[in-house]
Scaffold this motif. Structure first.
Motif, PDB file in Angstrom:
ATOM      1  N   ILE A 206     -50.023 -69.220   6.200  1.00 28.92           N
ATOM      2  CA  ILE A 206     -48.797 -70.004   6.377  1.00 28.92           C
ATOM      3  C   ILE A 206     -47.632 -69.331   5.669  1.00 28.92           C
ATOM      4  N   LEU A 207     -46.508 -69.192   6.396  1.00 27.89           N
ATOM      5  CA  LEU A 207     -45.226 -68.792   5.802  1.00 27.89           C
ATOM      6  C   LEU A 207     -44.246 -69.940   5.989  1.00 27.89           C
ATOM      7  N   ILE A 208     -43.677 -70.413   4.887  1.00 30.36           N
ATOM      8  CA  ILE A 208     -42.732 -71.527   4.935  1.00 30.36           C
ATOM      9  C   ILE A 208     -41.364 -71.017   4.500  1.00 30.36           C
ATOM     10  N   VAL A 209     -40.399 -71.058   5.410  1.00 29.57           N
ATOM     11  CA  VAL A 209     -39.010 -70.727   5.091  1.00 29.57           C
ATOM     12  C   VAL A 209     -38.306 -72.031   4.759  1.00 29.57           C
ATOM     13  N   GLU A 210     -37.749 -72.155   3.559  1.00 30.47           N
ATOM     14  CA  GLU A 210     -37.235 -73.460   3.144  1.00 30.47           C
ATOM     15  C   GLU A 210     -36.202 -73.334   2.039  1.00 30.47           C
TER      16      GLU A 210
ATOM     17  N   LEU B 166     -36.431 -62.781   9.719  1.00 29.05           N
ATOM     18  CA  LEU B 166     -37.774 -62.369   9.325  1.00 29.05           C
ATOM     19  C   LEU B 166     -38.830 -63.170  10.077  1.00 29.05           C
ATOM     20  N   ALA B 167     -38.631 -64.481  10.170  1.00 25.42           N
ATOM     21  CA  ALA B 167     -39.590 -65.339  10.865  1.00 25.42           C
ATOM     22  C   ALA B 167     -39.729 -64.939  12.335  1.00 25.42           C
ATOM     23  N   ARG B 168     -38.629 -64.575  12.968  1.00 22.05           N
ATOM     24  CA  ARG B 168     -38.657 -64.259  14.402  1.00 22.05           C
ATOM     25  C   ARG B 168     -39.239 -62.890  14.713  1.00 22.05           C
ATOM     26  N   THR B 169     -39.362 -62.049  13.691  1.00 21.74           N
ATOM     27  CA  THR B 169     -40.035 -60.766  13.927  1.00 21.74           C
ATOM     28  C   THR B 169     -41.551 -60.945  13.950  1.00 21.74           C
ATOM     29  N   LEU B 170     -42.045 -62.043  13.389  1.00 21.05           N
ATOM     30  CA  LEU B 170     -43.492 -62.213  13.245  1.00 21.05           C
ATOM     31  C   LEU B 170     -44.174 -62.621  14.546  1.00 21.05           C
ATOM     32  N   ASN B 171     -43.430 -63.228  15.467  1.00 23.24           N
ATOM     33  CA  ASN B 171     -44.040 -63.573  16.760  1.00 23.24           C
ATOM     34  C   ASN B 171     -43.435 -62.782  17.910  1.00 23.24           C
ATOM     35  N   GLY B 172     -42.690 -61.721  17.581  1.00 22.79           N
ATOM     36  CA  GLY B 172     -42.183 -60.817  18.598  1.00 22.79           C
ATOM     37  C   GLY B 172     -40.901 -61.240  19.289  1.00 22.79           C
ATOM     38  N   LEU B 173     -40.337 -62.397  18.927  1.00 20.14           N
ATOM     39  CA  LEU B 173     -39.055 -62.774  19.532  1.00 20.14           C
ATOM     40  C   LEU B 173     -38.019 -61.693  19.268  1.00 20.14           C
ATOM     41  N   ILE B 174     -38.081 -61.106  18.094  1.00 19.21           N
ATOM     42  CA  ILE B 174     -37.330 -59.891  17.790  1.00 19.21           C
ATOM     43  C   ILE B 174     -38.352 -58.758  17.762  1.00 19.21           C
TER      44      ILE B 174
ATOM     45  N   VAL C 247     -47.258 -68.641   1.713  1.00 24.11           N
ATOM     46  CA  VAL C 247     -46.125 -67.988   1.064  1.00 24.11           C
ATOM     47  C   VAL C 247     -44.846 -68.756   1.366  1.00 24.11           C
ATOM     48  N   LEU C 248     -44.070 -69.022   0.340  1.00 25.39           N
ATOM     49  CA  LEU C 248     -42.759 -69.640   0.479  1.00 25.39           C
ATOM     50  C   LEU C 248     -41.705 -68.551   0.490  1.00 25.39           C
ATOM     51  N   VAL C 249     -40.821 -68.578   1.513  1.00 24.25           N
ATOM     52  CA  VAL C 249     -39.718 -67.620   1.619  1.00 24.25           C
ATOM     53  C   VAL C 249     -38.413 -68.395   1.504  1.00 24.25           C
ATOM     54  N   THR C 250     -37.585 -68.029   0.553  1.00 19.86           N
ATOM     55  CA  THR C 250     -36.331 -68.746   0.357  1.00 19.86           C
ATOM     56  C   THR C 250     -35.220 -67.754   0.047  1.00 19.86           C
ATOM     57  N   GLY C 251     -34.016 -68.282  -0.100  1.00 21.27           N
ATOM     58  CA  GLY C 251     -32.843 -67.452  -0.343  1.00 21.27           C
ATOM     59  C   GLY C 251     -31.609 -68.147   0.195  1.00 21.27           C
ATOM     60  N   PRO C 252     -30.419 -67.649  -0.122  1.00 15.06           N
ATOM     61  CA  PRO C 252     -29.188 -68.307   0.327  1.00 15.06           C
ATOM     62  C   PRO C 252     -29.025 -68.260   1.842  1.00 15.06           C
TER      63      PRO C 252
ATOM     64  N   VAL D 157     -41.975 -78.276  -0.849  1.00 14.24           N
ATOM     65  CA  VAL D 157     -43.065 -77.402  -0.395  1.00 14.24           C
ATOM     66  C   VAL D 157     -43.554 -76.405  -1.443  1.00 14.24           C
ATOM     67  N   ALA D 158     -42.855 -76.283  -2.573  1.00 15.15           N
ATOM     68  CA  ALA D 158     -43.226 -75.253  -3.548  1.00 15.15           C
ATOM     69  C   ALA D 158     -44.658 -75.421  -4.046  1.00 15.15           C
ATOM     70  N   HIS D 159     -45.118 -76.671  -4.117  1.00 17.09           N
ATOM     71  CA  HIS D 159     -46.475 -76.919  -4.615  1.00 17.09           C
ATOM     72  C   HIS D 159     -47.553 -76.418  -3.653  1.00 17.09           C
ATOM     73  N   LEU D 160     -47.163 -76.128  -2.407  1.00 18.06           N
ATOM     74  CA  LEU D 160     -48.140 -75.655  -1.417  1.00 18.06           C
ATOM     75  C   LEU D 160     -48.383 -74.155  -1.527  1.00 18.06           C
ATOM     76  N   ALA D 161     -47.378 -73.423  -2.009  1.00 18.58           N
ATOM     77  CA  ALA D 161     -47.429 -71.964  -1.976  1.00 18.58           C
ATOM     78  C   ALA D 161     -47.718 -71.399  -3.365  1.00 18.58           C
ATOM     79  N   ARG D 162     -48.712 -70.561  -3.449  1.00 15.89           N
ATOM     80  CA  ARG D 162     -49.004 -69.887  -4.714  1.00 15.89           C
ATOM     81  C   ARG D 162     -48.092 -68.678  -4.923  1.00 15.89           C
ATOM     82  N   ARG D 163     -47.409 -68.268  -3.851  1.00 18.62           N
ATOM     83  CA  ARG D 163     -46.536 -67.092  -3.916  1.00 18.62           C
ATOM     84  C   ARG D 163     -45.196 -67.418  -3.292  1.00 18.62           C
ATOM     85  N   THR D 164     -44.116 -66.902  -3.892  1.00 21.34           N
ATOM     86  CA  THR D 164     -42.771 -67.126  -3.380  1.00 21.34           C
ATOM     87  C   THR D 164     -42.023 -65.800  -3.279  1.00 21.34           C
ATOM     88  N   VAL D 165     -41.302 -65.640  -2.147  1.00 26.16           N
ATOM     89  CA  VAL D 165     -40.470 -64.464  -1.904  1.00 26.16           C
ATOM     90  C   VAL D 165     -39.022 -64.938  -1.771  1.00 26.16           C
TER      91      VAL D 165
END
Length: 481
Positions: free
Chosen positions: A192-196, A43-51, A30-35, A202-210
């Motif tokens: 895999i989650l890619i924040v970019e 969001l990324a830091r909640t996934l491994n418990g840092l937050i 999954v590709l995660v993007t935004g301004p 990397v868009a060609h790697l992800a079938r889904r984008t958020v």
């Protein structure tokens, strides 16, 4: 594999995420993007418990990763299945050599030395840095550190891999090698989650984008469909993947034309490096008043070292540095250098204090000019915010505003794209263009081809510590619109 239900995260008065709900299936990419500042890194830091375990924050909602509730599971336990590559690799590298860094994680898992060695070799090969074995981590370029951070996480063998801007500091070859490694991992079933921001890489790697905006999900679906929403991308300042270019500079340059003004600084036969490692090898370069030049080249070519020589932060071992006006350029007053890592140059409490600090100390404080710089860098609404509470992209812009406030004659930008969406990036680059038209000399160091084509009137190609090509794009310069 990942389930997020009504997740909200607040840092004091700052709302970072609000009501985010996502589900990611095992093996999904999954590709995660935004301004910049929209909540991607949070969001990324909640996934491994840092937050919330390490980074203080007010959290509501639920995050379940690999069957574990992150609010109840220790970070050390989550680390066995979730690998997080930070936006800034300097925050997760702490061993002395490349080999030790990659081996650290597997050894802490209690693996046999033969298995540790196997994982180290595979991770180094996958990220294209096997040639860096034995090198000191302090001697690496920003892009090399980025790949080392990825290799260190890969060596842990995580079932879930979260990467926060993995291509931000990479050259074309490094980007391709990392993309190839991620493709292999995806095909092997790693989630895999890619924040970019650099979607084309990397868009060609992800079938889904958020897509996130102001802490909320505003788009979620198949990548082709989401990235085809041009009005949304334009409103959020996101660039289309088709706008990414991977051309070879050495084949694109025509001989340079007449310099725009007198020399500002001239380097002759400059040799410089760190310890026993030589980086610049007999380098010759002249920068002229009022020119907008771009310095390009592979990771490890010596771009950041050259920037530090020009700023007076690294003293050459031999060679000459001559200045066009007969006096020494003073760091801060005459030369403003934006470091690759903004945390290396931010030290005040608030944005307003940070941006005004240098101008006040140099006797160049002007409230109106300060407001102009804050507006150009998109920081005017954030001027009272604590610097440490900003996103990486916002911190990068705060550092840029701080070096621009004293109105230096030479501005050097060492990879200013980290954490930046195209909207914010193009806004402050347009402001720099106006300063350039007023006589300020700009040296842009970047791997971003679109940025170079759009703004630079001269391109310098650095290879193994020497300028090997100097010219203009054969296709001509594209004027900013």
């Amino acid at each position: 594999m990942i389930r997020i239900d009504s997740l909200s995260v607040r840092y004091g008065a700052q709302q970072a995420l609000e009501g985010v709900s996502l589900a990611v299936a095992p093996g999904e990419c999954v590709l995660v993007t935004g301004p910049s500042g929209c909540g991607k890194s949070t969001l990324a830091r909640t996934l491994n418990g840092l937050i919330p375990h390490t980074i203080p924050a007010e959290v509501t909602g639920r995050v379940v990763v690999d069957g574990r509730d992150t609010a109840a599971c220790p970070v050390a336990e989550l680390a066995t299945s979730v690998g997080l590559v930070f936006q800034n690799p300097a925050t997760q590298l702490f061993n002395l050599t490349v080999d030790e860094e990659v081996a650290f994680g597997p050894r802490n898992l209690g693996l046999a030395e033969a298995e540790v060695a196997r994982r180290v070799a595979l991770a180094l090969a996958a990220t294209g840095i096997a040639h860096l074995r034995g090198r000191s981590t302090r001697e690496l370029s920003g892009g090399e550190r980025q790949r080392l951070a990825i290799a260190s996480v890969l060596a842990m063998g995580p079932r879930i891999l979260v990467l926060d801007e993995p291509t931000a500091s990479l050259d074309v070859r490094g980007t391709r090698e990392v993309a190839a490694a991620l493709r292999r991992l995806r095909d092997e079933g790693v989630t895999i989650l890619i924040v970019e921001h650099r979607l084309g890489a990397v868009a060609h790697l992800a079938r889904r984008t958020v897509i996130l905006e102001a802490g909320r999900v505003v788009a979620d679906g198949p990548t082709d469909e989401v990235l085809a929403q041009q009005p949304l991308l334009r409103r959020l300042g996101l660039r289309r993947p088709a706008e990414e270019s991977l051309d070879d500079w050495s084949r694109l340059l025509l001989p340079n034309g007449r310099p725009p003004g007198p020399p500002v600084v001239e380097l002759k036969g400059v040799v410089a490096g760190y310890g026993r490692h030589t980086v610049l090898r007999g380098l010759d370069l002249t920068l002229y008043e009022g020119e907008f030049a771009a310095l390009v080249g592979d990771n490890g070519a010596g771009k950041s070292t050259l920037a530090r020589v020009l700023a007076g932060l690294v003293k050459p071992r031999s060679g000459q540095v001559r200045l066009g006006n007969g006096r020494r350029l003073e760091a801060g007053r005459d030369v403003g250098l934006l470091f690759q890592n903004p945390l290396d140059q931010l030290f005040c409490d608030s944005v307003d204090e940070e941006v005004s600090f240098g101008a006040r100390n140099l006797g160049r404080y002007d409230p109106a000019a300060l407001d102009t710089v804050l507006r150009a860098t998109g920081l005017l609404p954030l001027r009272a915010r604590a610097v440490h509470s900003l996103s990486m992209g916002q911190q990068q812009r705060a550092a840029l505003a701080a070096i621009l406030a004293p109105r230096p004659r030479l501005v050097i930008l060492d990879e200013p794209t980290m954490g930046q969406d195209w909207g914010h990036l193009s806004a402050f680059m347009d402001f720099l263009l106006e300063l350039n038209r007023g006589g300020c000399t700009i040296l842009l160091i970047t791997h971003d081809y679109k940025l170079v084509h759009r703004y630079a009137r001269r391109i310098l190609l650095l290879h193994e510590g020497r300028i090997v090509a100097d010219g203009v794009p054969a296709t001509g310069r594209q004027e900013p619109s």
